[in-house]
Design a protein around this motif. Structure first.
Motif, PDB file in Angstrom:
ATOM      1  N   TRP A  14       0.805  -1.218   0.000  1.00 50.09           N
ATOM      2  CA  TRP A  14       0.000   0.000   0.000  1.00 50.09           C
ATOM      3  C   TRP A  14       0.837   1.267   0.000  1.00 50.09           C
ATOM      4  O   TRP A  14       0.391   2.317  -0.458  1.00 50.09           O
ATOM      5  N   LYS A  15       2.071   1.176   0.520  1.00 46.26           N
ATOM      6  CA  LYS A  15       2.987   2.321   0.457  1.00 46.26           C
ATOM      7  C   LYS A  15       4.230   1.987  -0.365  1.00 46.26           C
ATOM      8  O   LYS A  15       5.281   2.596  -0.197  1.00 46.26           O
ATOM      9  N   ALA A  16       4.083   1.008  -1.266  1.00 47.39           N
ATOM     10  CA  ALA A  16       5.165   0.623  -2.178  1.00 47.39           C
ATOM     11  C   ALA A  16       6.416   0.227  -1.413  1.00 47.39           C
ATOM     12  O   ALA A  16       7.531   0.566  -1.807  1.00 47.39           O
ATOM     13  N   GLY A  17       6.245  -0.542  -0.343  1.00 53.07           N
ATOM     14  CA  GLY A  17       7.366  -0.884   0.517  1.00 53.07           C
ATOM     15  C   GLY A  17       8.198  -2.054   0.058  1.00 53.07           C
ATOM     16  O   GLY A  17       9.206  -2.369   0.698  1.00 53.07           O
ATOM     17  N   ALA A  18       7.824  -2.719  -1.030  1.00 57.51           N
ATOM     18  CA  ALA A  18       8.588  -3.875  -1.531  1.00 57.51           C
ATOM     19  C   ALA A  18       8.963  -3.634  -2.987  1.00 57.51           C
ATOM     20  O   ALA A  18       8.164  -3.117  -3.769  1.00 57.51           O
ATOM     21  N   PRO A  19      10.185  -4.052  -3.394  1.00 57.69           N
ATOM     22  CA  PRO A  19      10.645  -3.745  -4.750  1.00 57.69           C
ATOM     23  C   PRO A  19      10.292  -4.766  -5.812  1.00 57.69           C
ATOM     24  O   PRO A  19      10.318  -4.444  -6.998  1.00 57.69           O
ATOM     25  N   SER A  20       9.999  -5.997  -5.423  1.00 57.54           N
ATOM     26  CA  SER A  20       9.796  -7.054  -6.409  1.00 57.54           C
ATOM     27  C   SER A  20       8.760  -8.046  -5.907  1.00 57.54           C
ATOM     28  O   SER A  20       8.463  -8.106  -4.703  1.00 57.54           O
ATOM     29  N   VAL A  21       8.212  -8.835  -6.825  1.00 51.23           N
ATOM     30  CA  VAL A  21       7.233  -9.848  -6.445  1.00 51.23           C
ATOM     31  C   VAL A  21       7.875 -10.890  -5.535  1.00 51.23           C
ATOM     32  O   VAL A  21       7.272 -11.330  -4.552  1.00 51.23           O
ATOM     33  N   ARG A  22       9.115 -11.271  -5.829  1.00 51.55           N
ATOM     34  CA  ARG A  22       9.787 -12.299  -5.026  1.00 51.55           C
ATOM     35  C   ARG A  22      10.028 -11.810  -3.601  1.00 51.55           C
ATOM     36  O   ARG A  22       9.794 -12.531  -2.632  1.00 51.55           O
ATOM     37  N   GLU A  23      10.485 -10.572  -3.467  1.00 49.08           N
ATOM     38  CA  GLU A  23      10.760 -10.051  -2.125  1.00 49.08           C
ATOM     39  C   GLU A  23       9.469  -9.793  -1.356  1.00 49.08           C
ATOM     40  O   GLU A  23       9.403 -10.021  -0.148  1.00 49.08           O
ATOM     41  N   GLN A  24       8.433  -9.327  -2.045  1.00 53.30           N
ATOM     42  CA  GLN A  24       7.143  -9.156  -1.391  1.00 53.30           C
ATOM     43  C   GLN A  24       6.602 -10.491  -0.911  1.00 53.30           C
ATOM     44  O   GLN A  24       6.059 -10.597   0.188  1.00 53.30           O
ATOM     45  N   SER A  25       6.765 -11.547  -1.716  1.00 51.12           N
ATOM     46  CA  SER A  25       6.297 -12.881  -1.319  1.00 51.12           C
ATOM     47  C   SER A  25       7.053 -13.365  -0.093  1.00 51.12           C
ATOM     48  O   SER A  25       6.459 -13.919   0.847  1.00 51.12           O
ATOM     49  N   ALA A  26       8.368 -13.182  -0.085  1.00 49.02           N
ATOM     50  CA  ALA A  26       9.174 -13.613   1.059  1.00 49.02           C
ATOM     51  C   ALA A  26       8.806 -12.847   2.319  1.00 49.02           C
ATOM     52  O   ALA A  26       8.737 -13.418   3.417  1.00 49.02           O
ATOM     53  N   ALA A  27       8.542 -11.537   2.194  1.00 46.54           N
ATOM     54  CA  ALA A  27       8.154 -10.738   3.349  1.00 46.54           C
ATOM     55  C   ALA A  27       6.807 -11.184   3.903  1.00 46.54           C
ATOM     56  O   ALA A  27       6.595 -11.205   5.124  1.00 46.54           O
ATOM     57  N   ALA A  28       5.878 -11.555   3.013  1.00 51.09           N
ATOM     58  CA  ALA A  28       4.578 -12.040   3.468  1.00 51.09           C
ATOM     59  C   ALA A  28       4.705 -13.392   4.162  1.00 51.09           C
ATOM     60  O   ALA A  28       4.048 -13.639   5.180  1.00 51.09           O
ATOM     61  N   PHE A  29       5.540 -14.277   3.635  1.00 45.78           N
ATOM     62  CA  PHE A  29       5.790 -15.536   4.322  1.00 45.78           C
ATOM     63  C   PHE A  29       6.288 -15.283   5.739  1.00 45.78           C
ATOM     64  O   PHE A  29       5.847 -15.924   6.696  1.00 45.78           O
ATOM     65  N   ALA A  30       7.224 -14.346   5.890  1.00 43.49           N
ATOM     66  CA  ALA A  30       7.833 -14.081   7.192  1.00 43.49           C
ATOM     67  C   ALA A  30       6.850 -13.424   8.148  1.00 43.49           C
ATOM     68  O   ALA A  30       6.664 -13.874   9.288  1.00 43.49           O
ATOM     69  N   GLY A  31       6.207 -12.339   7.712  1.00 47.92           N
ATOM     70  CA  GLY A  31       5.373 -11.557   8.615  1.00 47.92           C
ATOM     71  C   GLY A  31       3.990 -12.130   8.834  1.00 47.92           C
ATOM     72  O   GLY A  31       3.467 -12.079   9.948  1.00 47.92           O
ATOM     73  N   ASP A  32       3.381 -12.686   7.790  1.00 51.88           N
ATOM     74  CA  ASP A  32       1.996 -13.137   7.877  1.00 51.88           C
ATOM     75  C   ASP A  32       1.868 -14.572   8.382  1.00 51.88           C
ATOM     76  O   ASP A  32       0.905 -14.900   9.085  1.00 51.88           O
ATOM     77  N   ILE A  33       2.826 -15.436   7.988  1.00 55.44           N
ATOM     78  CA  ILE A  33       2.697 -16.859   8.296  1.00 55.44           C
ATOM     79  C   ILE A  33       3.810 -17.352   9.237  1.00 55.44           C
ATOM     80  O   ILE A  33       3.683 -18.395   9.861  1.00 55.44           O
ATOM     81  N   GLY A  34       4.901 -16.593   9.331  1.00 57.46           N
ATOM     82  CA  GLY A  34       6.005 -17.022  10.167  1.00 57.46           C
ATOM     83  C   GLY A  34       6.861 -18.086   9.521  1.00 57.46           C
ATOM     84  O   GLY A  34       7.433 -18.941  10.203  1.00 57.46           O
ATOM     85  N   ILE A  35       6.983 -18.038   8.186  1.00 56.60           N
ATOM     86  CA  ILE A  35       7.753 -19.020   7.438  1.00 56.60           C
ATOM     87  C   ILE A  35       9.026 -18.347   6.914  1.00 56.60           C
ATOM     88  O   ILE A  35       8.957 -17.303   6.254  1.00 56.60           O
ATOM     89  N   SER A  36      10.177 -18.947   7.179  1.00 60.73           N
ATOM     90  CA  SER A  36      11.444 -18.384   6.736  1.00 60.73           C
ATOM     91  C   SER A  36      11.742 -18.787   5.301  1.00 60.73           C
ATOM     92  O   SER A  36      11.309 -19.835   4.807  1.00 60.73           O
ATOM     93  N   THR A  37      12.490 -17.930   4.616  1.00 68.55           N
ATOM     94  CA  THR A  37      12.858 -18.120   3.211  1.00 68.55           C
ATOM     95  C   THR A  37      14.344 -17.791   3.060  1.00 68.55           C
ATOM     96  O   THR A  37      14.981 -17.293   3.989  1.00 68.55           O
ATOM     97  N   PRO A  38      14.925 -18.029   1.864  1.00 65.44           N
ATOM     98  CA  PRO A  38      16.321 -17.637   1.661  1.00 65.44           C
ATOM     99  C   PRO A  38      16.559 -16.135   1.775  1.00 65.44           C
ATOM    100  O   PRO A  38      17.701 -15.709   1.921  1.00 65.44           O
ATOM    101  N   ILE A  39      15.497 -15.314   1.702  1.00 67.02           N
ATOM    102  CA  ILE A  39      15.663 -13.862   1.830  1.00 67.02           C
ATOM    103  C   ILE A  39      15.532 -13.428   3.285  1.00 67.02           C
ATOM    104  O   ILE A  39      16.338 -12.640   3.785  1.00 67.02           O
ATOM    105  N   PHE A  40      14.511 -13.914   3.963  1.00 72.30           N
ATOM    106  CA  PHE A  40      14.287 -13.597   5.384  1.00 72.30           C
ATOM    107  C   PHE A  40      14.355 -14.909   6.159  1.00 72.30           C
ATOM    108  O   PHE A  40      13.414 -15.693   6.159  1.00 72.30           O
ATOM    109  N   ARG A  41      15.480 -15.139   6.824  1.00 74.94           N
ATOM    110  CA  ARG A  41      15.805 -16.460   7.352  1.00 74.94           C
ATOM    111  C   ARG A  41      15.388 -16.682   8.802  1.00 74.94           C
ATOM    112  O   ARG A  41      15.568 -17.787   9.327  1.00 74.94           O
ATOM    113  N   ALA A  42      14.842 -15.675   9.487  1.00 69.58           N
ATOM    114  CA  ALA A  42      14.462 -15.871  10.884  1.00 69.58           C
ATOM    115  C   ALA A  42      13.342 -16.903  10.974  1.00 69.58           C
ATOM    116  O   ALA A  42      12.242 -16.662  10.453  1.00 69.58           O
TER     117      ALA A  42
END
Length: 519
Positions: free
Chosen positions: A306-334
């Protein structure tokens, strides 16, 4: 079924004159979202500029206007699956990746440890157990409704002011190097960057979302409208009070269609519409969001969110996995997602990280979800030649709604992404930040975006929202119950356009809504 658009190169060769691209050249210090871009020469850029010029003829549809995603457009369905189709120009061989990505998008994640090793790692705190639970039928989420069992598809972002000599983030340091002084914020020290309203057994959830509504009457020429103003609250906090100065922002899950095409718009074409000093005097001063790409390690143009906080579809997907579901990815590994060190039990909970990849979904899985998200197709336009729709399109232009909702672009030539490569598209967005006034303000800065600025959302497919999602809630928090209400909430840079709509004769206002519903 409407035939697919002709190859864009054929269209660009029509006409004898060349029109130079307006606006500044591409910012050389901003990375492109895609690495597989083929160069666009000067002659081709001039032809693109000619084709994407705003029309002055509203007597008939423009060429290929019925295909808003170019050859990637899909047939308009009459059921709830209208947003769940693959790009219309996708080959049979690539359909398999789309279907596997769809399966991962719908996958219900479970807590670790589990016998289903490929599906464990949920949470420990989360907003939903699957991507599809927020992006309902690949469409829009909604605010809480009376009697609804939960608040899936909306959550609260949270941040606090950063005071004193707190270390600069990469993006803050970059912006300061350009002479900018953006508002410095940090995640809440206890609750992180967003509030999760679900948790695994044995852990408290972070909050329960609360909202109260106040009706606001808006007189118009010949009619009266009623808006509802929300007051959002974080109730039943599970980990103590929020930090001093905590800023909350509600976010409804947006529709998913056309994301790969938005990603493929050349950066310089987006920046050409930026006018931060309003040098043309039209009252509209869109500016680019600049974000730090954790994947590329570089500043990039923000496009998603909503505020253009993500640069790409892949990074937006990884951020949603991390923040919304709590799933780590190669981009956000926590492995504990958005949990903070102040939430010790959350950090210590078992996770589902693969010992080989160190993530709960590996690069292949993330790539498949990205492929699916990039290729959710935009349906063809309906009623494009209806007289009330053409009349509404003219009114949309006369009100200068196109000053932010830019009708059309031509995407980059891309190697390896034939679905998105060199397409004439009609998303009705400039992907820039605009001050929308105090009425829509969340008073929470995000990167370059102030507390009153929002990215112009694309309008393609907006008229199918009731069919796909069974509701007609719009804007970042779903407060608008109709397209007219959404227009009437516009303020700031869009105040003149809103006032133009308020002053219209009722039949002209109805034509404007008919045009929006046709998109």
């Amino acid at each position: 079924m409407t035939p697919p658009a002709k190859p864009i190169l054929t269209l660009l060769r029509l006409g004898a004159c060349a029109v130079a691209l307006a606006g500044p050249a591409a910012a050389t210090d901003l990375a492109e979202p895609l690495d597989n871009i083929l160069p666009r020469d000067k002659d081709e850029a001039a032809r693109v500029a000619m084709v994407t010029r705003p029309t002055q003829d509203f007597s008939a549809p423009e060429k290929f206007e019925q295909n808003p995603a170019g050859a990637a457009t899909t047939r308009a369905r009459s059921d709830a699956d209208a947003f769940s189709q693959s790009s219309g120009n996708m080959t049979f061989e690539r359909e398999l990746d789309f279907k596997v990505g769809n399966g991962l998008f719908k996958k219900i994640w479970v807590s670790a440890p589990s016998s289903t090793l490929a599906s464990d790692g949920l949470g420990p705190l989360y907003n939903a157990r699957a991507c599809q639970r927020c992006h309902l039928k690949d469409g829009r989420g909604h605010p809480p409704e009376p009697g609804a069992p939960d608040n899936v598809s909306i959550f609260l972002r949270i941040s606090v002011p950063a005071h004193g000599g707190a270390p600069l983030s990469d993006i803050e340091a970059f912006l300061q190097s350009r002479g900018e002084t953006p508002a410095r914020t940090r995640p809440d020290p206890v609750y992180g960057g967003q509030l999760q309203d679900f948790s695994l057994p044995g852990l408290p959830a972070e909050y329960r979302l609360g909202v109260t509504w106040q009706e606001v009457e808006v007189p118009m020429n010949g009619e009266t409208a009623h808006l509802r103003r929300p007051d959002w609250e974080a109730l039943e906090l599970g980990y103590g009070p929020l930090a001093d100065g905590a800023m909350l922002s509600p976010r409804v899950a947006p529709q998913m269609i056309g994301l790969g095409l938005l990603e493929a718009i050349p950066t310089e074409d987006i920046l050409a519409h930026a006018d931060p000093e309003d040098r043309d005097g039209d009252g509209i001063s869109g500016r680019a969001q600049i974000v730090w790409s954790f994947e590329k390690g570089a500043p990039m143009l923000g496009r998603f969110g909503w505020k253009a906080g993500a640069p790409s579809v892949r990074e937006q997907s990884a951020a949603a996995f991390a923040g919304d579901i709590g799933i780590s990815t190669p981009i956000f590994r926590a492995p504990s997602g958005d949990c903070t060190t102040a939430q010790a039990l959350c950090i210590a909970a078992p996770d589902g990280s693969d010992p080989d990849t160190g993530a709960e979904i590996d690069a292949t899985g993330l790539d498949l979800v990205t492929f699916y998200s990039r290729n959710l197709a935009v349906p063809e336009r309906r009623y494009v030649d209806a007289q009330d729709v053409l009349r509404g399109k003219r009114i949309f232009s006369e009100a200068n709604c196109t000053g932010c909702h830019v009708p059309k672009f031509v995407t980059n030539r891309l190697d390896g992404q034939p679905e998105q490569s060199f397409q004439l598209i009609w998303p009705y967005t400039d992907l820039l930040l605009h001050d929308m006034g105090e009425g829509l303000a969340d008073n929470r800065p995000e990167g370059r975006a102030s507390g009153t600025e929002w990215k112009t959302p694309p309008l393609w497919g907006i008229g199918l929202t009731p069919q796909v999602n069974g509701h007609s809630y719009y804007l970042h928090d779903g407060r608008a119950r109709s397209l007219l209400e959404a227009v009437l909430w516009h303020g700031g840079e869009a105040a003149a356009a809103r006032d133009h709509v308020v002053a219209l004769e009722p039949e002209d206002r109805a034509a404007l809504i008919a045009f929006l519903e046709s998109l």
